[in-house]
Structure formats: structure tokens, C-alpha cells
Design a protein around this motif. Sequence first.
Motif, PDB file in Angstrom:
ATOM      1  N   GLN A 120     -53.959 -79.027 105.014  1.00  0.00           N
ATOM      2  CA  GLN A 120     -53.039 -79.585 106.014  1.00  0.00           C
ATOM      3  C   GLN A 120     -51.579 -79.387 105.595  1.00  0.00           C
ATOM      4  N   GLN A 121     -51.093 -78.171 105.803  1.00  0.00           N
ATOM      5  CA  GLN A 121     -49.723 -77.849 105.424  1.00  0.00           C
ATOM      6  C   GLN A 121     -48.780 -78.075 106.597  1.00  0.00           C
ATOM      7  N   CYS A 122     -47.606 -77.415 106.615  1.00  0.00           N
ATOM      8  CA  CYS A 122     -46.554 -77.823 107.559  1.00  0.00           C
ATOM      9  C   CYS A 122     -46.977 -77.724 109.021  1.00  0.00           C
ATOM     10  N   ALA A 123     -47.400 -76.534 109.475  1.00  0.00           N
ATOM     11  CA  ALA A 123     -47.810 -76.383 110.872  1.00  0.00           C
ATOM     12  C   ALA A 123     -49.075 -77.183 111.161  1.00  0.00           C
ATOM     13  N   ASP A 124     -49.968 -77.230 110.187  1.00  0.00           N
ATOM     14  CA  ASP A 124     -51.240 -77.934 110.365  1.00  0.00           C
ATOM     15  C   ASP A 124     -51.021 -79.416 110.667  1.00  0.00           C
ATOM     16  N   ALA A 125     -50.112 -80.040 109.941  1.00  0.00           N
ATOM     17  CA  ALA A 125     -49.855 -81.465 110.142  1.00  0.00           C
ATOM     18  C   ALA A 125     -49.376 -81.742 111.570  1.00  0.00           C
ATOM     19  N   LEU A 126     -48.556 -80.831 112.113  1.00  0.00           N
ATOM     20  CA  LEU A 126     -48.037 -81.037 113.456  1.00  0.00           C
ATOM     21  C   LEU A 126     -49.111 -80.773 114.506  1.00  0.00           C
ATOM     22  N   MET A 127     -49.975 -79.804 114.254  1.00  0.00           N
ATOM     23  CA  MET A 127     -51.094 -79.583 115.174  1.00  0.00           C
ATOM     24  C   MET A 127     -52.036 -80.777 115.151  1.00  0.00           C
ATOM     25  N   ARG A 128     -52.211 -81.380 113.994  1.00  0.00           N
ATOM     26  CA  ARG A 128     -53.049 -82.579 113.911  1.00  0.00           C
ATOM     27  C   ARG A 128     -52.447 -83.712 114.732  1.00  0.00           C
ATOM     28  N   ILE A 129     -51.135 -83.921 114.606  1.00  0.00           N
ATOM     29  CA  ILE A 129     -50.479 -84.986 115.370  1.00  0.00           C
ATOM     30  C   ILE A 129     -50.682 -84.768 116.859  1.00  0.00           C
ATOM     31  N   ARG A 130     -50.500 -83.527 117.301  1.00  0.00           N
ATOM     32  CA  ARG A 130     -50.672 -83.224 118.718  1.00  0.00           C
ATOM     33  C   ARG A 130     -52.117 -83.450 119.163  1.00  0.00           C
ATOM     34  N   ALA A 131     -53.065 -82.977 118.360  1.00  0.00           N
ATOM     35  CA  ALA A 131     -54.481 -83.126 118.705  1.00  0.00           C
ATOM     36  C   ALA A 131     -54.896 -84.590 118.719  1.00  0.00           C
ATOM     37  N   ASN A 143     -57.625 -89.610 125.701  1.00  0.00           N
ATOM     38  CA  ASN A 143     -58.854 -89.127 126.337  1.00  0.00           C
ATOM     39  C   ASN A 143     -58.628 -87.792 127.054  1.00  0.00           C
ATOM     40  N   LEU A 144     -57.834 -86.939 126.422  1.00  0.00           N
ATOM     41  CA  LEU A 144     -57.534 -85.601 126.947  1.00  0.00           C
ATOM     42  C   LEU A 144     -58.091 -84.537 126.002  1.00  0.00           C
ATOM     43  N   GLN A 145     -59.288 -84.800 125.494  1.00  0.00           N
ATOM     44  CA  GLN A 145     -59.888 -83.897 124.512  1.00  0.00           C
ATOM     45  C   GLN A 145     -60.048 -82.475 125.044  1.00  0.00           C
ATOM     46  N   GLN A 146     -60.204 -82.333 126.354  1.00  0.00           N
ATOM     47  CA  GLN A 146     -60.400 -81.010 126.930  1.00  0.00           C
ATOM     48  C   GLN A 146     -59.157 -80.126 126.802  1.00  0.00           C
ATOM     49  N   LYS A 147     -58.024 -80.756 126.502  1.00  0.00           N
ATOM     50  CA  LYS A 147     -56.784 -79.998 126.340  1.00  0.00           C
ATOM     51  C   LYS A 147     -56.518 -79.604 124.886  1.00  0.00           C
ATOM     52  N   ILE A 148     -57.366 -80.033 123.970  1.00  0.00           N
ATOM     53  CA  ILE A 148     -57.151 -79.723 122.552  1.00  0.00           C
ATOM     54  C   ILE A 148     -57.600 -78.296 122.265  1.00  0.00           C
ATOM     55  N   GLY A 149     -56.679 -77.485 121.802  1.00  0.00           N
ATOM     56  CA  GLY A 149     -57.009 -76.110 121.470  1.00  0.00           C
ATOM     57  C   GLY A 149     -55.787 -75.375 120.940  1.00  0.00           C
ATOM     58  N   PHE A 150     -56.011 -74.429 120.045  1.00  0.00           N
ATOM     59  CA  PHE A 150     -54.924 -73.674 119.444  1.00  0.00           C
ATOM     60  C   PHE A 150     -55.368 -72.225 119.258  1.00  0.00           C
ATOM     61  N   LYS A 151     -54.403 -71.334 119.222  1.00  0.00           N
ATOM     62  CA  LYS A 151     -54.715 -69.937 118.966  1.00  0.00           C
ATOM     63  C   LYS A 151     -54.675 -69.645 117.464  1.00  0.00           C
ATOM     64  N   PHE A 152     -55.621 -68.813 117.022  1.00  0.00           N
ATOM     65  CA  PHE A 152     -55.571 -68.288 115.668  1.00  0.00           C
ATOM     66  C   PHE A 152     -54.396 -67.309 115.571  1.00  0.00           C
ATOM     67  N   THR A 153     -54.044 -66.966 114.355  1.00  0.00           N
ATOM     68  CA  THR A 153     -53.008 -65.955 114.149  1.00  0.00           C
ATOM     69  C   THR A 153     -53.404 -64.637 114.798  1.00  0.00           C
ATOM     70  N   SER A 154     -54.689 -64.379 114.909  1.00  0.00           N
ATOM     71  CA  SER A 154     -55.188 -63.162 115.556  1.00  0.00           C
ATOM     72  C   SER A 154     -54.962 -63.171 117.060  1.00  0.00           C
ATOM     73  N   GLY A 155     -54.647 -64.343 117.630  1.00  0.00           N
ATOM     74  CA  GLY A 155     -54.435 -64.465 119.060  1.00  0.00           C
ATOM     75  C   GLY A 155     -55.605 -65.054 119.810  1.00  0.00           C
ATOM     76  N   HIS A 156     -56.724 -65.271 119.149  1.00  0.00           N
ATOM     77  CA  HIS A 156     -57.917 -65.807 119.800  1.00  0.00           C
ATOM     78  C   HIS A 156     -57.811 -67.331 119.915  1.00  0.00           C
ATOM     79  N   TYR A 157     -58.117 -67.828 121.115  1.00  0.00           N
ATOM     80  CA  TYR A 157     -58.006 -69.259 121.390  1.00  0.00           C
ATOM     81  C   TYR A 157     -59.271 -69.986 120.959  1.00  0.00           C
ATOM     82  N   CYS A 158     -59.080 -71.080 120.252  1.00  0.00           N
ATOM     83  CA  CYS A 158     -60.219 -71.878 119.777  1.00  0.00           C
ATOM     84  C   CYS A 158     -60.013 -73.318 120.241  1.00  0.00           C
ATOM     85  N   SER A 159     -60.850 -73.752 121.166  1.00  0.00           N
ATOM     86  CA  SER A 159     -60.710 -75.098 121.720  1.00  0.00           C
ATOM     87  C   SER A 159     -61.659 -76.068 121.027  1.00  0.00           C
TER      88      SER A 159
END
Length: 292
Positions: free
Chosen positions: A116-127, A134-150
Motif C-alpha cells: 500500500q504505497q502512495c497511489a495505492d493508499a489513495l485508491m483504497r480511500i476511494r474504494a 453501497n456503490l460497490q459496482q463502481k469500484i474498479g481501476f485500470k492496471f498499468t497495462s490499461g486493462h480494467y479490473c473491477s
Amino acid sequence: MKRIIVIILGLLTVFFLLRMNTQGKQITNHIKGIVQNTISKPNYINKKGDSILTRVTIPEGYKRVPYAKGSFQEYLRNYKLKKHGAPIINYDGSEYFAQHWHDAILEIPVPKNGLQQCADALMRIRAEYLWSKNLQQKIGFKFTSGHYCSWKQYAEGYRPKINGNKVKFIKKANKNYSKQNFYKYLNLIFMYAGTASLHTELPKVKLSDLQIGDMLVNPGFPGHIEIIVDEIKNDKGDKMYLLAQGNTPAQNVCLLKNFEDTDISPWYRFNKNEPIYTPSYYFDNPVFVRFK
């Protein structure tokens, strides 16, 4: 007393010498922080405050910019803090070497796996915000490769099969929507996403349109990212902001002091076409992004 003055003058001499070259900037800020802690105290810190809203007071003539109840902006502004004086702790339990650059520690657990480094901590806060609403369906991020992982995809049992820059999601596990599995999902995101992917994925924000939740990012391997956690405005329309960050190694998320303008610290002013210097990082060409 004379000895203290000599020490401070010596540090200031080194400071001015280091200002002459770019590589000395980070050391310069460490020295400025030490000097600041020696000769001054924060003017806008309420030691008894247990949230960003109650810990940091505002300069005369300013008011907090209002946001809707339940919004991500209000969520950040009211984020809970550890007791005043809490140190920055690394993922392995050790204290971070620079304890002078923060005014508060956010109540975000730091996993012992070091992911859980710098960007990771902020993605955690958002998630976690989306989960809490109760907006779990909106949780998702792209890998550095560009592929979306929800989160939805992960919870349904799909896992990435990664071969270089190629990613396929294959059904490998049973459905599991638990909070425990959610944090396993975040660990996967921490491994394959970061400042570069956030910089590419998220919309850019103009300086004039900044709001709480927007992030100051420099993509790279490593890069760095910091998030706006509060915003104030005066009658002239002048704005100031608070910045928080995670860091490498993985450690507590902290509210940053402002060594460049100690009279308003921990508040920051951002000016068009000007670099932004924070205690741990220098954004020579500031770019802001916003979670979708």
C-alpha cells in the motif's frame, strides 16, 4: 542560546546553497522543516481535533467551501485522524526517518505486506468510500497495462492471467462479496496499478476547477501522487488547500506541512504555471486528476 542561533544560521547557509541546484531540493525541504520546528509552531492546528475538519483551523477571512452531505469531498474533509503527535510508521512497524513534515496521521491501516504505497493508499480511500455508500459496482481501476479490473469482476471469481502486457480474466474462484475478499482485490490492484495508470486513466483537472478529492500526480516508476483533502476560499475568490499522501515505503497516510509558505502551513496556494513543492516531492509541472 548563541549555540542554537549558530546552528540555525548554519542550516540556513546550507539551505541557500542547496537552492542553487535541483538535486538538493529535497534535502533543502528537510532542513527547512527542521528549522521551522525549531523556531516556530503551527498556527492552524487544533491538537484536540480528531478529524481533518476539526484538526486544521482556517486563516482569517477564509471559509470552507461547502460540499454535499455524503459526497466524496465531505468524506475526505471529515476523515478521522490519529491523536496529535502520532508518528509516521512504515509497513514493517519501524518509524519513518522524516517525522517533521506532517501535521496529522489519517486512520488508514497499513498492511504488513508493503503493497500500500502512495497511489495505492489513495485508491483504497476511494474504494472504501464507494463501499461505505453501497456503490460497490463502481469500484474498479485500470492496471498499468490499461486493462480494467473491477471489484464486481473479482468478486464473481475472475482473476487476471498476465503475460507481459497481455491480460485475460479467467473464472478461477467461487463468488465472494465479503469485505475480506475486497481487501484481497485491493492488494491485486496495488500490485498492477499506480501513479502511471491513474495519470493515464483519470481525467485531468484545470487549476481553476480544483476541488477536494483531486490528486496532484507525477507518473513514473516510481512517481508520486498526493490528494486534496480540504478546501477554503475568501471573498476575493482566493483558494487554499490541504494535501495528504501515502508514500514509499508503504506507511501511514499523513497530512503534509507547507515548508514553502510556513505562514499558512499546512494550507497550500496553487498558482498557474508554477511548481508545487511539498516536503517529500517536487511537482515541477503540476498535473491534477480526478476519480471518475
